[in-house]
Design an enzyme around this catalytic site. Structure first.
Site, PDB file in Angstrom:
ATOM      1  N   LEU A   1      29.638  52.756  45.930  1.00 46.23           N
ATOM      2  CA  LEU A   1      30.029  52.274  47.258  1.00 46.23           C
ATOM      3  C   LEU A   1      31.487  52.630  47.560  1.00 46.23           C
ATOM      4  CD1 LEU A   1      28.449  48.698  47.215  1.00 46.23           C
ATOM      5  CD2 LEU A   1      27.469  50.805  48.136  1.00 46.23           C
TER       6      LEU A   1
ATOM      7  N   LYS B   1      37.676  44.280  38.514  1.00 49.71           N
ATOM      8  CA  LYS B   1      37.441  44.886  39.828  1.00 49.71           C
ATOM      9  C   LYS B   1      38.350  44.277  40.890  1.00 49.71           C
ATOM     10  CE  LYS B   1      32.683  46.346  38.946  1.00 49.71           C
ATOM     11  NZ  LYS B   1      31.250  46.182  39.240  1.00 49.71           N
TER      12      LYS B   1
ATOM     13  N   GLU C   1      25.862  45.490  29.734  1.00 43.62           N
ATOM     14  CA  GLU C   1      26.422  46.174  28.573  1.00 43.62           C
ATOM     15  C   GLU C   1      25.602  45.828  27.320  1.00 43.62           C
ATOM     16  OE1 GLU C   1      28.862  48.363  28.632  1.00 43.62           O
ATOM     17  OE2 GLU C   1      29.120  48.108  30.789  1.00 43.62           O
TER      18      GLU C   1
ATOM     19  N   ASP D   1      34.372  41.814  33.867  1.00 38.14           N
ATOM     20  CA  ASP D   1      34.074  42.992  34.698  1.00 38.14           C
ATOM     21  C   ASP D   1      34.486  42.729  36.149  1.00 38.14           C
ATOM     22  OD1 ASP D   1      32.607  45.606  35.252  1.00 38.14           O
ATOM     23  OD2 ASP D   1      31.456  44.231  36.506  1.00 38.14           O
TER      24      ASP D   1
ATOM     25  N   THR E   1      34.739  57.064  29.266  1.00 28.35           N
ATOM     26  CA  THR E   1      34.651  56.513  27.911  1.00 28.35           C
ATOM     27  C   THR E   1      34.680  54.997  27.843  1.00 28.35           C
ATOM     28  OG1 THR E   1      37.058  56.505  27.582  1.00 28.35           O
ATOM     29  CG2 THR E   1      35.881  58.520  26.998  1.00 28.35           C
TER      30      THR E   1
ATOM     31  N   LYS F   1      37.533  50.854  34.214  1.00 31.52           N
ATOM     32  CA  LYS F   1      38.406  49.897  34.895  1.00 31.52           C
ATOM     33  C   LYS F   1      39.696  49.630  34.129  1.00 31.52           C
ATOM     34  CE  LYS F   1      34.082  47.728  36.224  1.00 31.52           C
ATOM     35  NZ  LYS F   1      33.301  48.624  35.325  1.00 31.52           N
TER      36      LYS F   1
ATOM     37  N   GLY G   1      19.680  48.732  31.294  1.00 28.11           N
ATOM     38  CA  GLY G   1      20.964  49.411  31.444  1.00 28.11           C
ATOM     39  C   GLY G   1      21.850  48.799  32.496  1.00 28.11           C
TER      40      GLY G   1
ATOM     41  N   GLU H   1      37.208  55.326  42.509  1.00 25.61           N
ATOM     42  CA  GLU H   1      36.327  54.619  43.453  1.00 25.61           C
ATOM     43  C   GLU H   1      35.263  53.794  42.733  1.00 25.61           C
ATOM     44  OE1 GLU H   1      35.637  53.110  46.501  1.00 25.61           O
ATOM     45  OE2 GLU H   1      36.143  55.045  47.376  1.00 25.61           O
TER      46      GLU H   1
END
Length: 804
Positions: free
Chosen positions: A600, A669, A654, A665, A542, A566, A651, A593
């Site tokens: 990856l 990460k 965002e 983002d 979501t 995330k 795509g 992951e």
């Protein structure tokens, strides 16, 4: 008999419910003539015995209702006969005579008043006798001579009407006298015998199967076949456990043990006459005749295939002060003396100071409750009562080896909040027994079946989020065909609506939302947690903070989580710590992951290095496929504004590209990587360079996209400046010494980072073992297919862990 082999074929009431089923059963007998001499044993046609019991027991209450039932019964048999054979067939007269006898017996008031149970057995015998007449007529109509036999001519019993005990020796001799050397196919009535006065008796529950066993013994049959309405002997009663599966093969001792503890299909006394013989027994399904069924032999070495669950009940549990226990035990046995269906009465008491407990069949309790209440009142005491209880028993040969299976089942119950009222396990037996209320018994049986019995355990899924990744994941799931497990999609939802079906929704990209409900997270969490599904994986696709904040509640209820979001790992450090503790405390899996490298294996590689005691000293590289695409486009001369709009359309970015350009983002990460390594760090401690022009940071999305072109020349100049140095720009992150720096880096054009193309990511991991040359992980880092595949990989890894 002319053939070298004798096969006894027994057809139950469900195998003869209508004309087509009787035709099918008759054809099975005819086909068997190619290899053996068949001997047929038949039950009453489906539902007939119940009707006869009703007529007999309520004969004097309502004469009009009685005659209506009687007429319906006779008409049903006549219509079946006329549908199956010609109207002139001589057996038709035998059928008519049988119903004349039935009416005469019903009206024999003296017989009924003086010997009610004998009178009732005479009435009940009509079902099997009518069935044998019809079945023999069908065979002869097809050109195969057949003779119906009424088993009371040769099955000799005592005078315990309703539950007669067979004289095996006398019956064996008479069966041989009547049946051996007959040229016509014998069609024998099951269920009935006769006493020394030749009064008809009945053999009790599964009496027709018992008749077949007695006939097989007397004729030294090579094979006994039981035709019923299920695919052989199942791992559980399908009325309780819809996923029950058939068992390929069992031994006589297996089936006797299972049957004596309530397994359907075969009664233990069926096997008794042939248990020391070489006769093979096959249980088949008339509704699915191609299914191989279950083969039962005397010498089969079960070796693990005894994996059945039985469910028996209902029972009533009485608790009373221990000083009254002995007297009550005497009373209960006295009241049950003439009631063969009342026993066993179970008694237990942990210590002399605790209440005594009695377990009774609920039907028996209903019969004696007035007597019991009166007795209790006279003692001037009280009792506690729990009713509608069931015993769930799990059988396995593994119990012969150790008690590990017992521990696993009890652990399974604990995980799913199932609390048996009583647990029984004797070390010299192949089962463990649990006493539970009906709803819990059903849930317990299904849990045990799905966890320990089914060939392919079920893994339940709920997928939250039906955007690009969620939709693609649903489509990918429908192609999964694992030999180890099967997926069941409980439901899915988006921010507005949700679908739920405990039996499973199809894995389709385009689900039918017509039956959807409004998304209600409180209701959904209740559905997910209250029912305590086993092997449940919640997939969060979501990107919602509200959903990510629900993880603690999911973990606390034993639900596993897989997510590409995330958020949960990058809230405050204390929230991350809470998640880690809950996963350990409740032994649940949390896989994320795709939150760093899409498809990856970044997280798993880091965890593998840690588990091998290798210390990671630095992680750096490009972890945003969107940023790789953007800078590739800038290198090729595409204006900054156009490159961003194209990334959005494809795509890769965002809907509001500022979510990517802010660097948030990439920050999330690297924050996830740091915390996975065990570093305590808050978001505010990261140094993050944003690509959003200050003037456009707070404008609306439309204005942002319209005014981006004002900055095209600035970016063109930055790219050209790097080219002059034979370098290019990359948006990178670095984690070293517990600190994270994120921003634009100018790297050599011919370096691994400089040569990145498309939407590729490249992560370099430095450690004690990889100090000079880093371990490099490279590949696509953006796109719904890649991310969905990564989520699917996490789901499958979780499922494999759950079923081990």
């Amino acid at each position: 008999m002319s053939h070298s082999e004798t096969h006894v074929l027994k057809f139950g009431g469900s195998s003869q419910k209508n004309a087509s089923l009787i035709q099918q059963s008759a054809q099975i007998v005819i086909d068997r003539l190619q290899e053996a001499q068949p001997v047929v044993v038949v039950s009453a046609i489906g539902g007939v015995t119940d009707t006869l019991i009703e007529i007999a027991e309520h004969y004097q209450e309502d004469s009009s209702h009685k005659f209506q039932k009687l007429n319906e019964l006779e008409n049903r048999h006549r219509q079946l006969f006329d549908e199956l054979v010609s109207i002139s067939h001589p057996n038709r007269g035998d059928l008519q005579d049988l119903f004349v006898e039935l009416r005469s017996t019903l009206n024999n008031h003296k017989f009924r008043n003086e010997h009610f149970n004998a009178w009732k057995d005479q009435i009940l015998s009509i079902g099997e006798r009518a069935s044998a007449i019809i079945f023999a007529a069908v065979l002869s109509e097809k050109g195969y001579p057949a003779q119906s036999y009424e088993a009371h001519q040769f099955i000799k019993t005592d005078s315990t009407f309703g539950q007669a005990k067979v004289d095996r020796s006398a019956s064996r001799q008479l069966i041989q006298k009547f049946i051996l050397n007959q040229k016509a196919i014998p069609v024998i009535t099951g269920f009935i015998g006769s006493n020394d006065n030749n009064s008809i008796t009945t053999l009790g529950r599964s009496g027709s199967d018992y008749t077949a066993g007695l006939v097989a013994d007397a004729l030294d049959a090579d094979h006994l076949e039981i035709w019923t309405d299920v695919d052989g002997v199942l791992t559980a009663d399908p009325r309780w456990v819809p996923d029950a599966e058939s068992i390929e093969q069992l031994s006589f001792s297996d089936i006797s043990e299972l049957s004596s503890h309530g397994a359907r299909v075969i009664h233990p006394k069926t096997i008794q006459p042939i248990q020391n013989k070489k006769t093979t027994v096959l249980v088949k399904n008339s509704y699915n005749p191609k299914h191989p069924g279950t083969l039962i032999t005397s010498d089969f070495n079960t070796n693990g295939s005894l994996k059945t669950i039985t469910i028996t009940g209902p029972f009533v549990r009485l608790q009373i002060d221990q000083k009254y226990a002995y007297d009550l035990f005497i009373k209960l046995n006295e009241w049950s003396a003439d009631n063969p269906n009342a026993k066993p009465i179970e008694f237990s008491q942990q210590t002399e100071f605790e209440a005594a407990r009695f377990l009774l069949k609920q039907s028996f309790f209903e019969e004696i409750k007035d007597k019991l209440s009166a007795w209790i009142s006279r003692q001037n005491t009280l009792f506690n009562l729990d009713d509608n209880l069931y015993k769930v028993k799990k059988f396995s040969n593994q119990f012969n080896e150790d008690e590990k299976l017992s521990e696993e089942i009890i652990s399974l119950f604990n995980d799913n909040n199932i609390k048996p009222l009583h647990t029984e396990r004797n070390v010299d037996e192949r089962f463990i027994s649990f006493l539970l209320p009906e709803d819990e018994a059903r849930r317990a049986a299904q849990l045990i079946n799905n966890s320990f019995t089914k060939k392919k355990p079920t893994v339940d899924l709920f997928i939250a989020g039906t955007g690009a990744v969620g939709q693609t994941l649903l489509d990918q799931l429908k192609n999964i065909d694992s030999e180890e497990f099967q997926f069941n999609l409980l439901g899915t939802c988006n921010s507005r609506k949700m679908l739920w079906d405990a039996d499973g929704l199809p894995f389709e990209e385009n689900l039918n939302w017509k039956k959807s409900l409004e998304t209600d997270w409180d209701l959904l969490i209740e559905k997910l947690t209250v029912n305590r599904h086993h092997n449940l994986i919640f997939v969060d696709a979501t990107g919602s903070e509200q959903v990510a904040r629900l993880y603690p509640k999911l973990f606390a209820n034993g639900i596993h989580v897989v997510t590409p979001s995330k958020l949960a790992n990058t809230f405050e450090q204390s929230f991350f710590d809470k998640l880690q503790k809950l996963t350990q405390d409740h032994d649940v899996s949390f896989k994320y992951e795709t939150t760093v490298g899409a498809g990856l294996p970044v997280i798993s590689t880091i965890k593998d290095l840690q588990s091998s005691s290798d210390e990671i000293t630095k992680i750096s590289g490009v972890v945003s496929g969107t940023m790789t695409y953007l800078f590739n486009q800038l290198e090729q001369g595409v204006p900054f504004s156009k490159a961003i709009i194209e990334a959005r359309e494809k795509g890769y970015a965002e809907p509001d590209p500022r979510d990517d350009l802010s660097g948030e983002d990439v920050a999330r990460k690297f924050l996830t990587l740091a915390r996975t390594l065990g570093i305590n760090i808050e978001r505010e401690e990261l140094q993050v360079e944003s690509l959003i022009p200050k003037e456009l940071k707070h404008v609306d999305e439309k204005t942002f996209l319209n005014e981006l072109s004002d900055y095209d020349s600035e970016w063109k100049q930055r790219i050209n400046s790097a080219k002059e140095r034979n370098e290019t720009l990359r948006y990178t992150g670095t984690l070293k010494n517990g600190k994270i720096a994120i921003g634009i880096e100018s790297v050599p054009k011919d370096s691994p980072l400089g040569q990145l193309q498309g939407t590729d990511n490249l992560i370099q991991v430095y450690s004690n073992n990889y100090s000079n040359t880093p371990l490099v992980i490279q590949g696509p880092g953006a796109g719904k297919e890649v991310t969905a595949s990564g989520v699917l990989s996490d789901i499958i890894k979780t499922a494999n862990l759950l079923i081990k």
